[in-house]
Enzyme design. Sequence first.
Site, PDB file in Angstrom:
ATOM      1  N   GLU A 197      32.174 -53.237  -8.578  1.00 58.22           N
ATOM      2  CA  GLU A 197      32.226 -54.562  -8.921  1.00 58.22           C
ATOM      3  C   GLU A 197      32.885 -54.374 -10.421  1.00 58.22           C
ATOM      4  O   GLU A 197      32.710 -55.104 -11.500  1.00 58.22           O
ATOM      5  CB  GLU A 197      30.920 -55.424  -9.227  1.00 58.22           C
ATOM      6  CG  GLU A 197      30.548 -55.795  -7.892  1.00 58.22           C
ATOM      7  CD  GLU A 197      29.113 -56.752  -8.082  1.00 58.22           C
ATOM      8  OE1 GLU A 197      29.187 -57.733  -7.201  1.00 58.22           O
ATOM      9  OE2 GLU A 197      28.529 -56.743  -8.976  1.00 58.22           O
ATOM     10  N   GLU A 272      29.423 -57.441   0.204  1.00 60.34           N
ATOM     11  CA  GLU A 272      28.123 -57.658  -0.220  1.00 60.34           C
ATOM     12  C   GLU A 272      27.990 -59.275   0.153  1.00 60.34           C
ATOM     13  O   GLU A 272      28.352 -60.126  -0.485  1.00 60.34           O
ATOM     14  CB  GLU A 272      27.756 -57.545  -1.615  1.00 60.34           C
ATOM     15  CG  GLU A 272      27.646 -56.318  -2.142  1.00 60.34           C
ATOM     16  CD  GLU A 272      27.231 -56.195  -3.677  1.00 60.34           C
ATOM     17  OE1 GLU A 272      26.637 -57.054  -4.115  1.00 60.34           O
ATOM     18  OE2 GLU A 272      27.293 -55.048  -3.992  1.00 60.34           O
TER      19      GLU A 272
END
Length: 653
Positions: A197, A272
């Site tokens: 991320e 995710e």
Amino acid sequence: MGRNVLAFHLLLALASCAADLPTVYEYYTGDGITSGLGVDQPHFTLNGKEIFIYSGAIHYFRVPPQLWRDRLRKLRAAGLNTVETYVAWNIHEPRSGVYEFGESGTDLQDFGNIGRFLSIAQEEDLLVILRPGPFICAEWEWGGFPSWLLRESMRVRTSDETYMKYVERYFNQLLPVLAEYQFTNGGSVIAFQVENEYGYADGDKVYLQQLVDLMRNNGIVELLVTADGASTGTSGSLPGVLFQTANFGSETNVSFGILEQLQPGQPLMCMEFYPGWPDHLTENHHVYDPSIFRANYEATVSYPGSVNVYVFHGGTNWGFLNGANNGPGDNSGFQPITTSYDYDAPLSEAGDYTPKYDVLRELVAQYNPVKTLTPDPPELVEREVYPTLNLDGQLIFNDILSRLIEPITSDTTLSMEQLPINDDSGQSYGYITYRQENIDIAAGSTLTITGHVRDTVMVLINGVLISNRLTSSDNLNDFGYWRMADSTITLTTEDLTGVTLDIVIENFGRVNFGNLYQQFKGLTQDNRVYLNDQELTSWMIYPLQFNKDWINGITDWNPVDLDFGPAFYKATLTLEESEDDYRDTFIDMSAWNKGVVIVNGFVLGRHVFIGPQQTLYLPGPFLQAGDNEIIIFEQFQPAAEVKFSKDAIFSNA
């Protein structure tokens, strides 16, 4: 391919004859291996054949190694063809220059044997996605970073020279281990994620390229990917170098729509996909409606897209390894994660099937265009409610310090990380005590700690707890906790002469998401300690690290006296020799207040009565024939006994 793998796939091949379906490895490698995971068309290809990746996250470091096979087998039985895991730097290099891959003798040695995990995954007919960071977030202590990095000035997650020196040293140890298990080398790993991320971080493209170069130079040949919220665009990736995936739990069309613009004509993947959410100390236990999960998951696989359920099985934040969130760097917005990482996932913390498991099994079978042999879900083993135990030993706090720990003397306070211990790696976890001896305290005197503490504080005089016990979540706004700045406490109503003053501070978990740059624990550079208007100096410092050898060396227990204040309490669970495995259980801590629980020298985790988690998962493999020693470090108010439960107990925070 190892002998065990061949034997396993031979058995599966025999079974598949009857079912007329191949295993995953038979389908994708039966004619030899010429290529890995491809992204040059709208769907993935593996070894030249179409594949949709139906994956689930299981973190090897959150699951007892003896149960890796059970959890992986249950994942494959859900119809998923891939398992995803992070790689935690603080597991594999717990001290600077000390590497643990399953044989170095550290406290978490068995958890560090990532090669065994990857082999078992292949034996269970699963492909693997690896996410080695070096930063992983994961609601794990400091996002996987080892705390000894704090001993030097650096800016993590950037091309900072000092930081990259240690990343390179670590990757040069880790990546050759992982390279052996790559798909094109006959192993299980089909993709590696670079950083994590990073679109929410500094956007240092030089840093990303350095990581790519380190991977390629260490023999990593498989597909390299990134994972971000789709709205971050390309800020966390390198277009044309790193394949982009997105993280989300709903609104599939929005995230996949952005990916289609960023990477036209290439596969779509959610790295995710959230079936639930982790619990923080001051929150209620998160429970997500399975029907909502079904709708969002079906929207993703029918798009069509590939998807990794984060997490399929959450497991446990063992010991002191839970992460935390934070807003400002001053620690005032600190939110620690609980020991349980149940996540309301398809497979519970203890490995039970939930309704979301059935949803996965049904939808993957419906939408996967490639039909392979899917095994039946393994039968569950019933958990045990072991007999309630009376306490049979106690050590009050002064006994712990005087018998078991050598102090460090310092003119000024030192944070955990600055202590000259552990081969100059400092103290990573646990508690730390700052002691003043033979001091005079006048009636009405106050103790002030400037700044926000990191993270909780107890104050004792002559071994007697002076600060307040934890009675409700409202106490988190008072002295002894992180929310209050420049906190003050009145020490005494009468004159005291020649007393000992102890300040006991707990590391409640370093931040994994938020401000990563002020993660020192204990009394830090922001904290000064004043007795009235005089700053205190000349300290004796006691690190309470709870290392296994230290715990197992405790002897000469005293009789139990249920005093108010910090102490160790011991109970003994005696089990007869058995040819069968000892069964899992939960330790019910709802009658206790706050502290940690240790079984046979291994720190299970924290207990805090105000939080959502009221039990601690005790896996059967952690038990042994004969005596099993259960030690509870209770900070405030002990219960009279240790109870067990068949199921996890959650309550409102």
